[in-house]
Design a protein around this motif. Sequence first.
Motif, PDB file in Angstrom:
ATOM      1  N   ARG A  32       0.830  -1.213   0.000  1.00 26.01           N
ATOM      2  CA  ARG A  32       0.000   0.000   0.000  1.00 26.01           C
ATOM      3  C   ARG A  32       0.855   1.249   0.000  1.00 26.01           C
ATOM      4  O   ARG A  32       0.531   2.246  -0.655  1.00 26.01           O
ATOM      5  CB  ARG A  32      -0.947   0.000   1.200  1.00 26.01           C
ATOM      6  CG  ARG A  32      -0.272  -0.003   2.557  1.00 26.01           C
ATOM      7  CD  ARG A  32      -1.261  -0.011   3.678  1.00 26.01           C
ATOM      8  NE  ARG A  32      -2.108   1.172   3.639  1.00 26.01           N
ATOM      9  CZ  ARG A  32      -2.859   1.561   4.662  1.00 26.01           C
ATOM     10  NH1 ARG A  32      -2.918   0.840   5.765  1.00 26.01           N
ATOM     11  NH2 ARG A  32      -3.580   2.648   4.581  1.00 26.01           N
ATOM     12  N   CYS A  71      -6.957   0.724  -4.656  1.00 23.49           N
ATOM     13  CA  CYS A  71      -8.296   0.270  -4.277  1.00 23.49           C
ATOM     14  C   CYS A  71      -8.349  -1.252  -4.189  1.00 23.49           C
ATOM     15  O   CYS A  71      -8.874  -1.820  -3.220  1.00 23.49           O
ATOM     16  CB  CYS A  71      -9.302   0.794  -5.296  1.00 23.49           C
ATOM     17  SG  CYS A  71     -11.009   0.308  -4.972  1.00 23.49           S
ATOM     18  N   GLU A 101      -5.868  -3.253  -3.729  1.00 23.34           N
ATOM     19  CA  GLU A 101      -5.022  -3.688  -2.600  1.00 23.34           C
ATOM     20  C   GLU A 101      -5.805  -3.651  -1.297  1.00 23.34           C
ATOM     21  O   GLU A 101      -5.705  -4.564  -0.470  1.00 23.34           O
ATOM     22  CB  GLU A 101      -3.790  -2.790  -2.525  1.00 23.34           C
ATOM     23  CG  GLU A 101      -2.720  -3.271  -1.549  1.00 23.34           C
ATOM     24  CD  GLU A 101      -2.985  -2.884  -0.109  1.00 23.34           C
ATOM     25  OE1 GLU A 101      -2.547  -3.624   0.800  1.00 23.34           O
ATOM     26  OE2 GLU A 101      -3.662  -1.843   0.125  1.00 23.34           O
ATOM     27  N   ARG A 102      -6.611  -2.617  -1.087  1.00 24.59           N
ATOM     28  CA  ARG A 102      -7.429  -2.534   0.120  1.00 24.59           C
ATOM     29  C   ARG A 102      -8.508  -3.627   0.123  1.00 24.59           C
ATOM     30  O   ARG A 102      -8.833  -4.184   1.175  1.00 24.59           O
ATOM     31  CB  ARG A 102      -8.090  -1.158   0.217  1.00 24.59           C
ATOM     32  CG  ARG A 102      -7.174  -0.021   0.621  1.00 24.59           C
ATOM     33  CD  ARG A 102      -6.641  -0.173   2.043  1.00 24.59           C
ATOM     34  NE  ARG A 102      -5.482  -1.061   2.121  1.00 24.59           N
ATOM     35  CZ  ARG A 102      -5.057  -1.644   3.224  1.00 24.59           C
ATOM     36  NH1 ARG A 102      -5.723  -1.481   4.344  1.00 24.59           N
ATOM     37  NH2 ARG A 102      -3.992  -2.426   3.219  1.00 24.59           N
ATOM     38  N   TYR A 103      -9.049  -3.916  -1.046  1.00 17.87           N
ATOM     39  CA  TYR A 103     -10.044  -4.980  -1.157  1.00 17.87           C
ATOM     40  C   TYR A 103      -9.445  -6.326  -0.744  1.00 17.87           C
ATOM     41  O   TYR A 103     -10.043  -7.083   0.019  1.00 17.87           O
ATOM     42  CB  TYR A 103     -10.566  -5.044  -2.592  1.00 17.87           C
ATOM     43  CG  TYR A 103     -11.289  -6.325  -2.930  1.00 17.87           C
ATOM     44  CD1 TYR A 103     -12.574  -6.585  -2.445  1.00 17.87           C
ATOM     45  CD2 TYR A 103     -10.687  -7.299  -3.732  1.00 17.87           C
ATOM     46  CE1 TYR A 103     -13.229  -7.753  -2.746  1.00 17.87           C
ATOM     47  CE2 TYR A 103     -11.341  -8.474  -4.043  1.00 17.87           C
ATOM     48  CZ  TYR A 103     -12.608  -8.702  -3.546  1.00 17.87           C
ATOM     49  OH  TYR A 103     -13.260  -9.870  -3.848  1.00 17.87           O
ATOM     50  N   HIS A 123      -3.655 -12.019   2.056  1.00 19.79           N
ATOM     51  CA  HIS A 123      -3.161 -10.688   1.710  1.00 19.79           C
ATOM     52  C   HIS A 123      -1.639 -10.641   1.588  1.00 19.79           C
ATOM     53  O   HIS A 123      -1.088 -10.101   0.622  1.00 19.79           O
ATOM     54  CB  HIS A 123      -3.633  -9.675   2.759  1.00 19.79           C
ATOM     55  CG  HIS A 123      -3.130  -8.285   2.522  1.00 19.79           C
ATOM     56  ND1 HIS A 123      -2.319  -7.632   3.423  1.00 19.79           N
ATOM     57  CD2 HIS A 123      -3.292  -7.441   1.478  1.00 19.79           C
ATOM     58  CE1 HIS A 123      -2.022  -6.438   2.939  1.00 19.79           C
ATOM     59  NE2 HIS A 123      -2.602  -6.293   1.769  1.00 19.79           N
ATOM     60  N   SER A 146     -11.101  -1.910  10.942  1.00 20.06           N
ATOM     61  CA  SER A 146     -10.255  -1.920   9.746  1.00 20.06           C
ATOM     62  C   SER A 146     -11.095  -1.855   8.476  1.00 20.06           C
ATOM     63  O   SER A 146     -10.759  -1.134   7.527  1.00 20.06           O
ATOM     64  CB  SER A 146      -9.383  -3.181   9.739  1.00 20.06           C
ATOM     65  OG  SER A 146      -8.620  -3.265   8.560  1.00 20.06           O
ATOM     66  N   GLY A 165     -11.182   1.025   5.663  1.00 24.37           N
ATOM     67  CA  GLY A 165     -10.977   0.697   4.248  1.00 24.37           C
ATOM     68  C   GLY A 165     -12.108   1.225   3.389  1.00 24.37           C
ATOM     69  O   GLY A 165     -11.895   1.665   2.254  1.00 24.37           O
ATOM     70  N   THR A 172     -11.501   4.780   2.811  1.00 28.71           N
ATOM     71  CA  THR A 172     -10.399   4.929   1.860  1.00 28.71           C
ATOM     72  C   THR A 172     -10.895   4.758   0.430  1.00 28.71           C
ATOM     73  O   THR A 172     -10.525   5.520  -0.474  1.00 28.71           O
ATOM     74  CB  THR A 172      -9.292   3.895   2.150  1.00 28.71           C
ATOM     75  OG1 THR A 172      -8.805   4.085   3.481  1.00 28.71           O
ATOM     76  CG2 THR A 172      -8.132   4.049   1.167  1.00 28.71           C
ATOM     77  N   ASP A 222      -3.360   8.310   7.044  1.00 30.16           N
ATOM     78  CA  ASP A 222      -2.668   7.090   7.469  1.00 30.16           C
ATOM     79  C   ASP A 222      -1.897   7.380   8.763  1.00 30.16           C
ATOM     80  O   ASP A 222      -1.000   8.230   8.795  1.00 30.16           O
ATOM     81  CB  ASP A 222      -1.707   6.629   6.367  1.00 30.16           C
ATOM     82  CG  ASP A 222      -1.105   5.277   6.675  1.00 30.16           C
ATOM     83  OD1 ASP A 222      -1.698   4.257   6.299  1.00 30.16           O
ATOM     84  OD2 ASP A 222      -0.029   5.230   7.311  1.00 30.16           O
TER      85      ASP A 222
END
Length: 318
Positions: free
Chosen positions: A58, A116, A118-120, A129, A226, A230, A233, A292
């Motif tokens: 990230r 996006c 990566e957060r998913y 992950h 979290s 996300g 974000t 962040d």
Amino acid sequence: MASQNASGDEQMQLIQVDPVRRNISLALTQIFVWPFIYLIFLMLLIFSKKETFRTETRYILFGHSLLVDLIFLCLTDFVVLLSYNLVLLPLHFCIPICMLMEAITACAPLTIIAMCVERYVAICMPLRHHAISTSRRAMMVILMIWILSSINPFVDMFILISTASREYLSQLTHCHYEIMIPDKIRHFARGLLYIVGLVAILIIEVFCYVMIYLAARAASGDNKKSASKGQRTISLHILQLFLCTAEVMCPYIENVVLEYDIHSYLTVRFINFLAFSITSRAVSPLVYGFRDEKFYAVLAYYIRCKNNTISSDTTKQS
């Protein structure tokens, strides 16, 4: 073909007629651009000094978005300084500058979608992950982003070189991407292709948002916190994407205003430039960085240390 290049040059001629407007516009551009360049450069410096940021996916993608925006702001300011100071360059010198700016413009939404996704993966596939989001894969994604972003400008360059006359390629001009696509149909096709790409990216982002929203409802405790973070974000990424879309639509809106009043056109064009080409690109990564906790803590520590060093040096001198 030289006559077909009139639109961008005529726009600059309209600005040059009024030196007061030109000087005010140039001053405002510098006031907006350089604080953002400084802050983004500072954040890139912090990113390069912390190994944690250079190994997490990230932060690697975030660092890439900072680099893209820094290059964009520096190139844009360079072109603005040349244009508003009435400096004309050989067209063949402008071509690589225009190609790089076009590639940078396309890099922004592609980097957004990578962050996006990566957060998913982090929220909806937590057990996989670390296996999926590695620093090596992040670098491969960045390479793919640059390859995809460079396709269109390279195609335009090859078409231009193969179809343009020697006189057109040797003329003096202001650096704007219209010199790469003098035909109106190609200009329209470029905008249409870009909008289709942004719509596809928006669909992916909405999918990620819905999946993260469902994960947030099903989670509990730290996982719920979290997932909610996300979700916010992804909302920020969607806002960034709408700003990118607005930037693409601005020239078409400006052309409509130009039909009615030249002075209104210049005002709308300059406001769009500051709002969507400069401020939106600079504010988004800054907001993301300040949100962040880990990055903000390092940034605040670095600024405090720098201020303490300056204060101690001042005390010694006095």
